[in-house]
Write a protein that holds these residues in place. Structure first.
Motif, PDB file in Angstrom:
ATOM      1  N   THR A  93       1.041  -1.071   0.329  1.00 36.85           N
ATOM      2  CA  THR A  93      -0.001  -0.175  -0.478  1.00 36.85           C
ATOM      3  C   THR A  93       1.054   1.299  -0.075  1.00 36.85           C
ATOM      4  O   THR A  93       2.382   1.376   0.185  1.00 36.85           O
ATOM      5  CB  THR A  93      -1.213  -0.048   1.200  1.00 36.85           C
ATOM      6  OG1 THR A  93       0.103   0.301   2.282  1.00 36.85           O
ATOM      7  CG2 THR A  93      -1.509  -0.854   1.237  1.00 36.85           C
ATOM      8  N   ARG A  94      -0.054   2.644   0.120  1.00 35.19           N
ATOM      9  CA  ARG A  94       0.935   3.618   0.163  1.00 35.19           C
ATOM     10  C   ARG A  94       0.259   4.224   1.040  1.00 35.19           C
ATOM     11  O   ARG A  94      -0.861   3.989   1.767  1.00 35.19           O
ATOM     12  CB  ARG A  94       0.937   4.181  -1.130  1.00 35.19           C
ATOM     13  CG  ARG A  94      -0.193   5.076  -2.024  1.00 35.19           C
ATOM     14  CD  ARG A  94      -0.380   5.740  -3.383  1.00 35.19           C
ATOM     15  NE  ARG A  94      -1.594   6.470  -3.390  1.00 35.19           N
ATOM     16  CZ  ARG A  94      -2.775   6.975  -3.033  1.00 35.19           C
ATOM     17  NH1 ARG A  94      -1.927   8.039  -2.109  1.00 35.19           N
ATOM     18  NH2 ARG A  94      -3.463   6.623  -3.328  1.00 35.19           N
ATOM     19  N   ILE A  95       1.144   5.523   1.661  1.00 38.85           N
ATOM     20  CA  ILE A  95       0.061   5.811   2.581  1.00 38.85           C
ATOM     21  C   ILE A  95      -0.638   7.608   2.181  1.00 38.85           C
ATOM     22  O   ILE A  95       0.173   7.834   1.293  1.00 38.85           O
ATOM     23  CB  ILE A  95       1.324   6.948   3.593  1.00 38.85           C
ATOM     24  CG1 ILE A  95       2.340   5.866   3.986  1.00 38.85           C
ATOM     25  CG2 ILE A  95       1.195   7.220   5.171  1.00 38.85           C
ATOM     26  CD1 ILE A  95       4.059   5.702   4.761  1.00 38.85           C
ATOM     27  N   ASP A  96      -1.812   7.265   2.824  1.00 39.29           N
ATOM     28  CA  ASP A  96      -2.568   8.284   2.616  1.00 39.29           C
ATOM     29  C   ASP A  96      -1.869   9.328   3.554  1.00 39.29           C
ATOM     30  O   ASP A  96      -2.643  10.569   4.297  1.00 39.29           O
ATOM     31  CB  ASP A  96      -4.139   8.083   2.972  1.00 39.29           C
ATOM     32  CG  ASP A  96      -5.134   8.491   2.190  1.00 39.29           C
ATOM     33  OD1 ASP A  96      -4.383  10.472   1.652  1.00 39.29           O
ATOM     34  OD2 ASP A  96      -6.014   9.221   2.688  1.00 39.29           O
ATOM     35  N   VAL A  97      -1.096  10.429   2.752  1.00 32.80           N
ATOM     36  CA  VAL A  97      -0.555  11.584   3.500  1.00 32.80           C
ATOM     37  C   VAL A  97      -1.484  12.737   3.422  1.00 32.80           C
ATOM     38  O   VAL A  97      -1.264  14.132   4.344  1.00 32.80           O
ATOM     39  CB  VAL A  97       0.969  11.816   3.064  1.00 32.80           C
ATOM     40  CG1 VAL A  97       1.674  13.124   3.179  1.00 32.80           C
ATOM     41  CG2 VAL A  97       2.291  10.888   2.862  1.00 32.80           C
ATOM     42  N   ASN A  98      -1.638  13.002   2.195  1.00 31.87           N
ATOM     43  CA  ASN A  98      -2.564  14.320   2.530  1.00 31.87           C
ATOM     44  C   ASN A  98      -3.728  14.257   3.587  1.00 31.87           C
ATOM     45  O   ASN A  98      -4.716  15.399   3.076  1.00 31.87           O
ATOM     46  CB  ASN A  98      -2.863  14.877   1.006  1.00 31.87           C
ATOM     47  CG  ASN A  98      -1.491  15.515   0.196  1.00 31.87           C
ATOM     48  OD1 ASN A  98      -0.854  16.258   0.706  1.00 31.87           O
ATOM     49  ND2 ASN A  98      -1.208  14.962  -1.106  1.00 31.87           N
ATOM     50  N   GLY A  99      -4.344  12.705   3.348  1.00 29.65           N
ATOM     51  CA  GLY A  99      -5.900  13.299   3.773  1.00 29.65           C
ATOM     52  C   GLY A  99      -5.891  12.471   4.712  1.00 29.65           C
ATOM     53  O   GLY A  99      -5.042  13.132   6.340  1.00 29.65           O
ATOM     54  N   VAL A 100      -5.953  11.415   5.478  1.00 31.56           N
ATOM     55  CA  VAL A 100      -5.626  10.213   6.935  1.00 31.56           C
ATOM     56  C   VAL A 100      -4.079  11.231   7.621  1.00 31.56           C
ATOM     57  O   VAL A 100      -4.417  11.800   8.754  1.00 31.56           O
ATOM     58  CB  VAL A 100      -4.816   8.750   6.604  1.00 31.56           C
ATOM     59  CG1 VAL A 100      -5.020   8.446   7.662  1.00 31.56           C
ATOM     60  CG2 VAL A 100      -6.471   8.545   5.654  1.00 31.56           C
ATOM     61  N   VAL A 101      -3.030  11.418   7.272  1.00 31.51           N
ATOM     62  CA  VAL A 101      -2.080  11.388   8.099  1.00 31.51           C
ATOM     63  C   VAL A 101      -2.701  12.990   8.571  1.00 31.51           C
ATOM     64  O   VAL A 101      -2.490  13.487   9.418  1.00 31.51           O
ATOM     65  CB  VAL A 101      -0.751  11.153   7.124  1.00 31.51           C
ATOM     66  CG1 VAL A 101       0.674  12.420   8.001  1.00 31.51           C
ATOM     67  CG2 VAL A 101      -0.117  10.182   6.983  1.00 31.51           C
ATOM     68  N   VAL A 184      -3.463   2.909   1.803  1.00 33.73           N
ATOM     69  CA  VAL A 184      -4.321   2.791   0.383  1.00 33.73           C
ATOM     70  C   VAL A 184      -3.936   2.228  -0.536  1.00 33.73           C
ATOM     71  O   VAL A 184      -2.632   2.175  -0.627  1.00 33.73           O
ATOM     72  CB  VAL A 184      -4.892   4.217   0.598  1.00 33.73           C
ATOM     73  CG1 VAL A 184      -5.438   4.916   1.144  1.00 33.73           C
ATOM     74  CG2 VAL A 184      -4.173   4.902  -0.166  1.00 33.73           C
ATOM     75  N   GLY A 185      -4.910   1.143  -1.472  1.00 32.52           N
ATOM     76  CA  GLY A 185      -3.610   0.517  -1.910  1.00 32.52           C
ATOM     77  C   GLY A 185      -3.578   1.107  -2.855  1.00 32.52           C
ATOM     78  O   GLY A 185      -3.352   2.281  -4.106  1.00 32.52           O
ATOM     79  N   LEU A 186      -2.460   0.812  -3.590  1.00 32.77           N
ATOM     80  CA  LEU A 186      -1.361   0.834  -4.556  1.00 32.77           C
ATOM     81  C   LEU A 186      -2.384   0.794  -6.216  1.00 32.77           C
ATOM     82  O   LEU A 186      -3.164   0.649  -6.808  1.00 32.77           O
ATOM     83  CB  LEU A 186      -0.018   0.295  -5.203  1.00 32.77           C
ATOM     84  CG  LEU A 186       1.156   0.292  -4.014  1.00 32.77           C
ATOM     85  CD1 LEU A 186       2.175  -0.805  -4.570  1.00 32.77           C
ATOM     86  CD2 LEU A 186       1.227   1.136  -3.324  1.00 32.77           C
TER      87      LEU A 186
END
Length: 187
Positions: A93-101, A184-186
């Motif tokens: 997966t990748r990190i949802d930096v702009n949303g969740v983080v 989140v999914g790639l």
């Protein structure tokens, strides 16, 4: 000793490999407390030239893509203040930096920290940053899928070598906050 996941020639208890770990990681392993015993932290020797995820799983086993996690340093900014944190998600997966983080940190803007900041603040090598031994005041955001994985392979603080530990151990790391949907999914 045989590693519980992957195809590694050299697997040993991490506590027996403290000299191979950077000081903050070695100190954290040495002082390990919690539900998961220090004997369950396993060090595996790996080639630093193939430390990046895609090449790594091709060499050591494709199944590791779902059993590996990435630890990334992020910076959240709000009104001139900057907060550093670490995020751990499965490698698939990748990190949802702009949303969740961004929301978790209460920041107006969030982004990946620069390489100099990440390495300078952690005392670890870029490409090997691990959630074990991070600065004590940092939030540690952990995707709940990591905790639900039986065994997880992560960085050792250096590009050479990795650590394997039970997924449930991540919930007991200092300042750990379990976050649903952090990864989140790639595409």
């Amino acid at each position: 000793m045989r590693a519980p996941i992957g195809n590694f020639d050299d697997a040993r208890p991490a506590v027996d490999c403290l000299g191979l770990l950077p000081p903050p990681v070695a100190d954290a392993v040495r002082g390990r407390r919690g539900d998961v015993s220090v004997e369950q932290l396993i060090y595996v020797d790996t080639d630093p030239e193939i430390a990046d995820t895609a090449v790594f799983v091709e060499h050591y086993g494709q199944e590791l893509l779902d059993e590996s996690a990435n630890c990334v340093v992020v910076a959240g900014k709000r009104g001139g203040e900057s907060t550093l944190a670490a995020c751990v998600v499965l490698s698939s997966t990748r990190i949802d930096v702009n949303g969740v983080v961004r929301r978790q940190l209460g920041a107006r803007k969030a982004s990946f920290a620069s390489m100099d900041t990440a390495t300078g603040e952690t005392g670890m090598e870029y490409g090997g940053i691990t959630p074990i031994g991070l600065p004590a005041d940092w939030p540690l955001l952990v995707d709940s899928a990591v905790v639900d994985t039986e065994w997880v392979l992560i960085g050792s603080g250096r590009r050479r070598g990795k650590l394997i530990l039970p997924g449930k151990a991540f919930a007991g790391l200092p300042n750990a906050v379990l976050v649903e949907g952090l990864g989140v999914g790639l595409s």
